[in-house]
Design a protein around this motif. Structure first.
Motif, PDB file in Angstrom:
ATOM      1  N   TYR A 310       0.839  -1.206   0.000  1.00 15.16           N
ATOM      2  CA  TYR A 310       0.000   0.000   0.000  1.00 15.16           C
ATOM      3  C   TYR A 310       0.874   1.258   0.000  1.00 15.16           C
ATOM      4  CZ  TYR A 310      -4.032  -2.930   1.089  1.00 15.16           C
ATOM      5  OH  TYR A 310      -5.010  -3.881   1.057  1.00 15.16           O
ATOM      6  N   LYS A 311       0.821   2.022  -1.032  1.00 13.88           N
ATOM      7  CA  LYS A 311       1.547   3.300  -1.066  1.00 13.88           C
ATOM      8  C   LYS A 311       0.538   4.437  -1.062  1.00 13.88           C
ATOM      9  CE  LYS A 311       5.284   1.050  -0.892  1.00 13.88           C
ATOM     10  NZ  LYS A 311       5.889   0.902   0.476  1.00 13.88           N
ATOM     11  N   ASN A 312      -0.677   4.097  -0.703  1.00 18.42           N
ATOM     12  CA  ASN A 312      -1.739   5.046  -0.443  1.00 18.42           C
ATOM     13  C   ASN A 312      -2.358   4.538   0.839  1.00 18.42           C
ATOM     14  OD1 ASN A 312      -4.201   6.532  -0.576  1.00 18.42           O
ATOM     15  ND2 ASN A 312      -3.826   6.821  -2.767  1.00 18.42           N
ATOM     16  N   HIS A 313      -3.634   4.773   1.113  1.00 24.23           N
ATOM     17  CA  HIS A 313      -4.159   4.307   2.393  1.00 24.23           C
ATOM     18  C   HIS A 313      -4.386   2.794   2.351  1.00 24.23           C
ATOM     19  CE1 HIS A 313      -7.742   4.525  -0.094  1.00 24.23           C
ATOM     20  NE2 HIS A 313      -8.296   3.673   0.765  1.00 24.23           N
ATOM     21  N   ASP A 314      -4.335   2.145   3.500  1.00 24.39           N
ATOM     22  CA  ASP A 314      -4.684   0.725   3.655  1.00 24.39           C
ATOM     23  C   ASP A 314      -6.202   0.690   3.865  1.00 24.39           C
ATOM     24  OD1 ASP A 314      -3.377  -2.006   5.724  1.00 24.39           O
ATOM     25  OD2 ASP A 314      -5.312  -1.801   4.703  1.00 24.39           O
TER      26      ASP A 314
END
Ligand code: SDX
Length: 436
Positions: A310-314
């Motif tokens: 995840y490189k954004n929200h989980d």
């Protein structure tokens, strides 16, 4: 030239190779033809920690790390968390489809009737010290189950595999509850087949002298949702362990025990326990900026933050935050939530974390809920292992049905010495390592 190919020129020889591209990958074995001489082994890939290596084909869980998407068998996690029970999702993960009413009823009945453990296993658990960590007890006891069910070694027998799958899903809560009761010196509570999966888990944890345990429905539902969120997550560290150990045709109890051991690490499933210790160390909202600076100066990590994929929200963290509000209406608000929210607020604005794309992961808020529900931090990773057992087993089943899979055995880049002259004992100097 066909478009789905990769053309490589080996500048050592000037030779050019064209490799097929399939599903966004090139086969590592296709590189072995790239040699500098006939007796050359050929090229390999070097990928420590498997940062960019697909180890299998799977249709169980889909993750889009950049968009914060998580789907089980194609269903968005948000939909499953809202509409399903944990055992319903377990059925989906294992068999690929949501069960109809009669299938679910039969599935729940079969799991419910495997919740007891053998008396020898209960006696085995008595051998642990009173303060043994529940994860140590869980890992060891699950491994010991392979001695209770020796037929589990017949991993090529489909019906036998499914029987062990049901036993493991059913017995994980029982063993988990017993590890807790052992740690507080309470007598074990037998499973109650009238209760749902999570209600029965709460019964085995918390029933005292009342004739019948009555679980708070809001808390039981919250646990169900948390179990759904933790059920599978494609090829994470512990699932990779499950597949690797299972690839040698080890029995499922030994494989699940190995996977649970991997999960226990603080960088993986052990993070939820570490988050609570971190919040305790911070103590108040006012201390948050100093702690963040402490992390930025290289002293430790922000536990519960960051993710390999995840490189954004989980997406799980968002659902867990919603679930926390439901739980706190029953238990009262956990004051640690305020510290966690302040930590998240500051971290999400700080260049150090933004540049590294570090966001709260599934472990950041789960511990706060568990603590509010009455679980000790030492039990948090056990609460992760119970539902993840379903994911491990679904991936294990898929591995056994995949004709491409065989025993996992990576290669290496050898960096040691070669063909050294033997030194007789009388000529050996004390090794420097012993002088230290
Ligand atoms: C789970 O894989 C899964 O799917 C796991 C999981 C599942 O459902 O199975 O989602 C469950 O394990 C969630 C993760 C729980 N772990 C933690 O919360 C522990 C803290 N997080 C980190 O240790 C870390 O973020 C990992 C282990 C989760 C991911 O590590 P990576 O992908 O190997 O990234 P990295 O360690 O190479 O970090 C990249 C950079 C580094 O800085 P630089 O060397 O570039 O300067 O980011 C930094 C790291 O130091 N960094 C952090 C950080 N995580 C990464 N800095 C501060 N705090 C953190 N939490």
């Amino acid at each position: 030239m066909e478009s789905n190919t990769l053309t490589i020129t080996d500048n050592r020889t000037g030779r050019t190779y064209t490799l097929p591209i399939q599903d966004g990958t090139v086969r590592a074995m296709d590189l072995r033809q790239i040699r500098i001489s006939d007796d050359d082994f050929g090229l390999m890939t070097y990928d420590p920690a498997f940062m960019n290596t697909a180890s299998c084909r799977s249709s169980i869980t889909y993750i889009d790390g950049d968009r914060g998407i998580l789907e089980y068998r194609g269903y968005p996690i948000e939909v499953l968390a809202e509409h399903c029970t944990f055992l319903e999702v377990a059925y989906l993960l294992l068999f690929g489809e949501l069960p109809n009413e009669s299938e679910l009823k039969e599935w729940v009945s079969q799991i419910t009737h495997h919740t007891m453990i053998h008396e020898t296993t209960r006696k085995f658990m008595e051998g642990f010290r009173y303060n043994a960590h529940p994860m140590s007890m869980l890992v060891s006891t699950v491994a010991a189950l392979s001695s209770v069910y020796p037929e589990a070694k017949n991993v090529h027998d489909e019906a036998n595999r499914l029987l062990q799958v049901k036993r493991l899903i059913a017995k994980m809560p029982t063993i988990a509850a017993m590890s807790y009761r052992h740690s507080v010196g309470f007598p074990y509570v037998f499973p109650d087949n009238d209760l749902t999966y999570t209600e029965n888990f709460m019964n085995m944890l918390w029933r005292m002298v009342e004739p019948k345990y009555a679980a708070n429905p809001v808390l039981a539902r919250a646990l169900d949702i948390l179990f759904i969120l933790h059920a599978d997550h494609e090829q994470n560290c512990s699932t990779n362990t499950m597949r690797s150990v299972g690839s040698s045709e080890a029995d499922p109890y030994s494989s699940v025990a190995a996977a649970a051991a991997a999960l226990s690490g603080p960088l993986h499933g052990g993070a939820n326990e570490q988050v609570l210790k971190m919040l305790d160390e911070i103590g108040t909202k006012e201390n948050v900026p100093a702690y963040i600076q402490h992390v930025k100066d290289g002293h430790g990590k922000l536990m519960g933050f960051g993710h390999r994929v995840y490189k954004n929200h989980d997406p799980r963290a968002k659902i867990i935050k919603w679930t926390a509000e439901q739980v706190f209406q029953i238990t009262g608000r956990n004051p640690k939530l305020d510290i966690a929210l302040e930590l998240e607020r500051i971290a999400l604005e700080d260049e150090y974390f933004v540049k590294r794309k570090l966001y709260p992961n599934v472990d950041f808020y789960s511990g706060i809920i568990y603590q509010a529900m009455g679980f000790k931090p030492e039990l948090f990773t056990v609460l992760f292992a119970i539902p993840r057992t379903v994911g491990w087993l679904a991936q294990w089943q898929e591995m056994h049905l995949d004709a491409e899979q065989k025993i996992a055995r990576p290669r290496q880049i050898y960096t040691g010495q070669r063909k050294r002259a033997f030194i007789p004992m009388e000529e050996r100097q004390a090794a420097a390592v012993l002088k230290a």
